[in-house]
Design a protein around this motif. Structure first.
Motif, PDB file in Angstrom:
ATOM      1  N   THR A   1      29.534  42.384  29.439  1.00 59.30           N
ATOM      2  CA  THR A   1      30.248  42.423  30.710  1.00 59.30           C
ATOM      3  C   THR A   1      31.466  43.332  30.576  1.00 59.30           C
ATOM      4  O   THR A   1      32.252  43.188  29.641  1.00 59.30           O
TER       5      THR A   1
ATOM      6  N   TYR B   1      35.018  44.687  32.154  1.00 60.93           N
ATOM      7  CA  TYR B   1      36.102  44.201  33.009  1.00 60.93           C
ATOM      8  C   TYR B   1      37.047  45.344  33.354  1.00 60.93           C
ATOM      9  O   TYR B   1      36.964  46.438  32.764  1.00 60.93           O
TER      10      TYR B   1
ATOM     11  N   GLU C   1      31.718  34.610  41.969  1.00 61.32           N
ATOM     12  CA  GLU C   1      31.711  34.556  40.505  1.00 61.32           C
ATOM     13  C   GLU C   1      30.641  35.492  39.942  1.00 61.32           C
ATOM     14  O   GLU C   1      30.883  36.205  38.964  1.00 61.32           O
TER      15      GLU C   1
ATOM     16  N   LYS D   1      31.633  38.903  39.742  1.00 63.02           N
ATOM     17  CA  LYS D   1      32.768  39.072  38.826  1.00 63.02           C
ATOM     18  C   LYS D   1      34.062  39.400  39.554  1.00 63.02           C
ATOM     19  O   LYS D   1      34.964  40.024  38.988  1.00 63.02           O
TER      20      LYS D   1
ATOM     21  N   HIS E   1      37.452  34.400  39.030  1.00 68.76           N
ATOM     22  CA  HIS E   1      37.250  33.475  37.925  1.00 68.76           C
ATOM     23  C   HIS E   1      37.521  32.057  38.436  1.00 68.76           C
ATOM     24  O   HIS E   1      38.536  31.817  39.088  1.00 68.76           O
TER      25      HIS E   1
ATOM     26  N   HIS F   1      39.867  38.887  39.803  1.00 67.33           N
ATOM     27  CA  HIS F   1      39.466  39.529  38.542  1.00 67.33           C
ATOM     28  C   HIS F   1      40.419  40.628  38.086  1.00 67.33           C
ATOM     29  O   HIS F   1      40.333  41.096  36.957  1.00 67.33           O
TER      30      HIS F   1
ATOM     31  N   ASP G   1      28.282  34.195  29.449  1.00 70.95           N
ATOM     32  CA  ASP G   1      29.261  33.624  30.364  1.00 70.95           C
ATOM     33  C   ASP G   1      29.224  32.100  30.368  1.00 70.95           C
ATOM     34  O   ASP G   1      30.243  31.451  30.577  1.00 70.95           O
TER      35      ASP G   1
END
Length: 446
Positions: free
Chosen positions: A124, A126, A272, A275, A278, A306, A350
């Motif tokens: 993942t 970010y 969620e 992404k 959270h 996020h 996750d």
């Protein structure tokens, strides 16, 4: 050979595509890209002859009018979440043709029910962390103070510079386009760089909301309700009194007062999976004999965006507000910053990364509660001011007797390593997490 296709997940616009293209151009002769969002119509028939890699590649070369050499080229499935066939086919690329180098990217992969479990290497991506922001803004000389956890000495001049840069980061955030806009203008043109970043963030928010309609066609949540919940995640900050992230309250979120947890589940789950938020579960008690997953209540949680820069745009904070540090929302922003630094360091999958906080009455509220490498509970408190007392943390330590407690603030304090409570500057959040918890930074990837 046991090579799996790499599946790069993450929110839209975090830099997945540009990273893959850069990697491909530096390590392969050609990048053969199949973009299932941009070229959905053109690529719709490449799976007509089944999901065998050979037939897919033959049809794809015809559709795009260019060749693919499996010995020298990188195969890229861009936005694979727009095609269930493309996503499923990754299983057969792993089983039948592991010699082909495949990378797939996706922003909505979590929404699919049929997923090639165990057949991909999933990562993942970010938004850019504060560390990466330092590199992008030519402040790499400060990395050694950010990368060392706990007791390392930080000179006053370095500490003050890092705090100043953190407040810049709170405004800009970690979305690559926003960071690019920030560094495109020199310090002598502050108004231009501020306006450029604000424009980028506004466009990103608009794009996210437009995506809700694209991604939610087969999801039980409607695009309107998803948008309402997303906006409420920031708007609910107005309910706070002490600067901490509040429990997400359902009342009024969907336009009426009779909203239950069941009405909220689908939109929250959707956000969620994309992404964009959270979910942090709020525990109101703690039993050391049980995993925190067994102690949570599904309807008690808070929602955290996020990216800290997206958050400051959602709540309408200006660059001047942030730099002055007088805004009532400062505590929530500091908490969001620390959480996103922690999440960026967490190890996939996750499902192992559920987040927890703690609140019991008015005298014991802890921003985060995590399990350490030693399988011990570690309370984490975040304070936006320099000298705020930690009554809640002191009460938690007295009642539950943790082996370690962490407090992140804007000041620098010399710590006694034998003390339970470690008082740390906020810019050390990621490095400190990596030291005490299961992290990407303390494991080897095969």
């Amino acid at each position: 050979m046991n090579r799996k296709p790499l599946l790069l997940a993450g929110a839209r616009q975090v830099g997945k595509t540009s990273s893959v293209k850069k990697f491909g151009s530096e390590n392969y002769k050609n990048v053969f890209e199949l973009n299932f969002m941009r070229d959905k119509v053109k690529l719709s028939s490449i799976f007509d002859d089944g999901l065998k890699p050979s037939s897919i590649l033959e049809n794809a070369q015809i559709a795009l009018g260019k060749p693919f050499n499996q010995e020298t080229d990188l195969l890229v499935f861009e936005e694979v979440g727009f095609s269930q066939d493309a996503l499923t086919s990754l299983k057969f690329f792993y089983e039948d043709t592991p010699d082909i180098h495949v990378i797939a990217t996706g922003s909505n992969i979590g929404l699919f029910k049929n997923y090639p479990v165990g057949k991909t290497e999933r990562i993942t991506m970010y938004p850019m962390t504060f560390r990466e922001f330092l590199i992008a803004t030519n402040n790499s000389m400060l990395l050694r103070f950010v990368d060392t956890p706990d007791h390392s000495k930080v000179p006053t001049v370095a500490h003050e510079k890092l705090i100043d840069l953190i407040t810049d980061y709170w405004f800009v955030g970690g979305m690559p386009e926003a960071v690019s806009a920030w560094i495109s203008y020199p310090d002598i043109e502050p108004l231009k760089r501020i306006n450029a970043v604000e424009k980028v963030k506004a466009n990103l928010l608009a794009d996210y909301k437009n995506d809700f309609g694209k991604f939610s066609k087969e999801h039980p949540a409607t695009a309107l309700n998803i948008r309402r919940v997303y906006e409420a995640a920031a708007n609910k900050i107005a309910d706070i009194e002490d600067g901490n992230t509040p429990k997400f309250k359902f009342k009024g979120v969907l336009g009426n007062t009779s909203v239950s947890y069941e009405d909220i589940v689908a939109p929250v789950d959707f956000l969620e999976c994309l992404k964009l938020l959270h979910k942090v579960f709020i525990l109101d008690g703690l039993n050391n004999s049980f995993n925190m997953n067994f102690q949570k209540k599904d309807n008690m949680f808070k929602l955290v965006p996020h990216d800290v820069g997206i958050l400051t745009s959602m709540i309408g904070m200006t660059y001047q507000n942030i730099k002055e540090g007088k805004d009532a929302y400062k505590g929530f922003i500091a908490e969001t910053f620390v959480l996103n630094e922690i999440v960026s360091s967490m190890v996939f999958p996750d499902e192992e990364n559920e987040l927890f906080s703690f609140k019991r009455g008015d005298s014991m509220e802890i921003e985060f509660l995590l399990k350490s490498l030693d399988n011990e509970y570690v309370p984490i408190e975040v304070k936006s001011g320099k000298n705020k007392r930690s009554i809640s943390l002191a009460n938690f330590i007295e009642k539950y007797k943790p082996q370690k407690a962490l407090k992140f603030t804007f000041n620098y304090v010399e710590n006694n390593p034998k003390r339970i409570l470690q008082h740390l500057p906020v810019y050390k959040a990621r490095a400190t997490y990596a030291k005490h918890f299961k992290s990407k930074d303390n494991i080897e990837f095969k």
